[in-house]
Design a protein around this motif. Structure first.
Motif, PDB file in Angstrom:
ATOM      1  N   PRO A   1       0.813  -1.225   0.000  1.00 16.32           N
ATOM      2  CA  PRO A   1       0.000   0.000   0.000  1.00 16.32           C
ATOM      3  C   PRO A   1       0.843   1.271   0.000  1.00 16.32           C
ATOM      4  O   PRO A   1       1.957   1.308   0.521  1.00 16.32           O
ATOM      5  CB  PRO A   1      -0.794  -0.114   1.306  1.00 16.32           C
ATOM      6  CG  PRO A   1       0.091  -0.915   2.206  1.00 16.32           C
ATOM      7  CD  PRO A   1       0.824  -1.884   1.314  1.00 16.32           C
ATOM      8  N   MET A   2       0.307   2.338  -0.599  1.00 13.45           N
ATOM      9  CA  MET A   2       0.913   3.666  -0.585  1.00 13.45           C
ATOM     10  C   MET A   2      -0.003   4.624   0.175  1.00 13.45           C
ATOM     11  O   MET A   2      -1.224   4.508   0.109  1.00 13.45           O
ATOM     12  CB  MET A   2       1.122   4.193  -2.003  1.00 13.45           C
ATOM     13  CG  MET A   2       2.104   3.419  -2.835  1.00 13.45           C
ATOM     14  SD  MET A   2       2.306   4.184  -4.474  1.00 13.45           S
ATOM     15  CE  MET A   2       3.387   2.993  -5.277  1.00 13.45           C
ATOM     16  N   LEU A   3       0.600   5.562   0.890  1.00 12.66           N
ATOM     17  CA  LEU A   3      -0.167   6.550   1.649  1.00 12.66           C
ATOM     18  C   LEU A   3       0.314   7.942   1.287  1.00 12.66           C
ATOM     19  O   LEU A   3       1.521   8.207   1.264  1.00 12.66           O
ATOM     20  CB  LEU A   3       0.004   6.341   3.160  1.00 12.66           C
ATOM     21  CG  LEU A   3      -0.469   5.013   3.752  1.00 12.66           C
ATOM     22  CD1 LEU A   3       0.683   4.022   3.792  1.00 12.66           C
ATOM     23  CD2 LEU A   3      -1.013   5.237   5.153  1.00 12.66           C
ATOM     24  N   ARG A   4      -0.647   8.843   1.020  1.00 11.76           N
ATOM     25  CA  ARG A   4      -0.332  10.243   0.736  1.00 11.76           C
ATOM     26  C   ARG A   4      -0.952  11.117   1.823  1.00 11.76           C
ATOM     27  O   ARG A   4      -2.063  10.872   2.280  1.00 11.76           O
ATOM     28  CB  ARG A   4      -0.881  10.647  -0.632  1.00 11.76           C
ATOM     29  CG  ARG A   4      -0.287   9.861  -1.790  1.00 11.76           C
ATOM     30  CD  ARG A   4      -0.944  10.222  -3.105  1.00 11.76           C
ATOM     31  NE  ARG A   4      -0.656  11.592  -3.499  1.00 11.76           N
ATOM     32  CZ  ARG A   4      -1.097  12.130  -4.636  1.00 11.76           C
ATOM     33  NH1 ARG A   4      -1.836  11.407  -5.462  1.00 11.76           N
ATOM     34  NH2 ARG A   4      -0.796  13.371  -4.948  1.00 11.76           N
TER      35      ARG A   4
ATOM     36  N   VAL B   1       2.201   6.758  -8.335  1.00 10.33           N
ATOM     37  CA  VAL B   1       0.931   6.400  -7.709  1.00 10.33           C
ATOM     38  C   VAL B   1      -0.172   6.580  -8.741  1.00 10.33           C
ATOM     39  O   VAL B   1      -0.619   7.686  -9.010  1.00 10.33           O
ATOM     40  CB  VAL B   1       0.651   7.279  -6.473  1.00 10.33           C
ATOM     41  CG1 VAL B   1      -0.642   6.835  -5.801  1.00 10.33           C
ATOM     42  CG2 VAL B   1       1.825   7.211  -5.500  1.00 10.33           C
ATOM     43  N   GLY B   2      -0.597   5.495  -9.316  1.00  9.21           N
ATOM     44  CA  GLY B   2      -1.615   5.562 -10.359  1.00  9.21           C
ATOM     45  C   GLY B   2      -2.980   5.187  -9.823  1.00  9.21           C
ATOM     46  O   GLY B   2      -3.350   5.524  -8.706  1.00  9.21           O
TER      47      GLY B   2
ATOM     48  N   ARG C   1       5.673  13.639  -2.583  1.00  9.92           N
ATOM     49  CA  ARG C   1       6.171  12.349  -2.142  1.00  9.92           C
ATOM     50  C   ARG C   1       5.085  11.642  -1.342  1.00  9.92           C
ATOM     51  O   ARG C   1       4.313  12.261  -0.616  1.00  9.92           O
ATOM     52  CB  ARG C   1       7.416  12.498  -1.275  1.00  9.92           C
ATOM     53  CG  ARG C   1       8.698  12.814  -2.054  1.00  9.92           C
ATOM     54  CD  ARG C   1       9.057  11.650  -2.957  1.00  9.92           C
ATOM     55  NE  ARG C   1      10.327  11.820  -3.627  1.00  9.92           N
ATOM     56  CZ  ARG C   1      10.506  12.464  -4.762  1.00  9.92           C
ATOM     57  NH1 ARG C   1       9.481  13.057  -5.338  1.00  9.92           N
ATOM     58  NH2 ARG C   1      11.688  12.531  -5.327  1.00  9.92           N
ATOM     59  N   ALA C   2       5.036  10.326  -1.478  1.00  9.19           N
ATOM     60  CA  ALA C   2       4.131   9.483  -0.710  1.00  9.19           C
ATOM     61  C   ALA C   2       4.962   8.475   0.064  1.00  9.19           C
ATOM     62  O   ALA C   2       6.183   8.365  -0.124  1.00  9.19           O
ATOM     63  CB  ALA C   2       3.138   8.778  -1.637  1.00  9.19           C
TER      64      ALA C   2
END
Length: 237
Positions: free
Chosen positions: A78-81, A124-125, A177-178
């Motif tokens: 997972p990615m977090l912004r 991040v798409g 940046r994430a």
């Protein structure tokens, strides 16, 4: 037997330390034992082909409101912004902690390392997108992590991301940046202690999301304490 086909691991290419102890000459691959009653003999048939199936596993959430999932084998990371606009430009970051809560009732698997890295938001798409592992290696900048996390015991996880937030405040980068959460891949030597890569065993961490139905204490958050630089510089010559 007509209509019966077995698929399993035929060869074990990883070090024996990745398995529990067995007696000498034990066949570690799955074996089909066929006993013939007429002559009281047994035939041992080893696998001929390999395959894996994941038709019974949970779907990874595509909306943070539904939670987040980190899992190995399939490598779901997972990615977090976060919105940093509320931080003043002249802030000195004393401490920044990324906090997530693991739902231990829906998580399972082996002990696993977990790494937090920076990643350019250009990567991040659309939720559910994929990228080659080699591209991920070139896109991330390691910040912090932990080792030997147990998915059914470790519930509250906190990662020190102070240096990363300070770089954002200092406008070190162009663009945004994430944060990305990954397992201990080979390109994270400080957290790569397993004899096998994350694609070998299946481990799943299920994190609570940012939903109104979830208590605030369980949601993912970035906790930042800072001091404004003009306050630090007062009276100093």
């Amino acid at each position: 037997m007509q209509g019966f086909t077995g698929f399993a691991s035929r060869e074990m290419l990883h070090p024996a330390s990745s398995l529990i102890d067995y007696h000498e000459e034990t066949l570690v691959a799955p074996v089909l034992m066929v006993h013939f009653a007429h002559n009281d003999s047994t035939c041992f048939i080893q696998p001929w082909s390999d395959t894996s199936t994941f038709d019974e596993i949970s779907e990874a959430p595509t909306d943070v409101a539904d939670g987040m999932m980190l899992r190995t084998c399939l490598r779901t990371y997972p990615m977090l912004r976060f919105d940093f606009s509320a931080l003043p430009a002249n802030a000195f970051i004393n401490r920044a902690v990324l906090s997530v809560t693991n739902d231990t009732t829906r998580s399972f698997g082996n002990l696993q390392s977990m790494v937090i890295s920076e990643i350019d938001t250009r990567y991040v798409g659309t939720p559910g997108d994929t990228m080659p592992l080699l591209d991920l290696e070139g896109a991330v900048y390691q910040i912090s992590g932990m080792v030997n996390l147990d998915p059914i015991l470790n519930q509250y996880l906190e990662f020190n991301v102070t240096t990363a937030v300070q770089r954002v405040v200092n406008d070190v980068y162009e663009g945004e940046r994430a944060f990305i959460m990954t397992a201990g891949e080979d390109f994270f030597p400080s957290y790569d202690f397993d004899s096998v890569d994350p694609d070998f065993y299946y481990t799943q961490f299920s994190f609570f999301g940012n939903s109104d139905a979830v208590p605030d204490s369980l949601r993912p958050k970035l906790k930042i304490s800072y001091t404004q630089m003009d306050v630090i510089e007062e009276g100093g010559e």
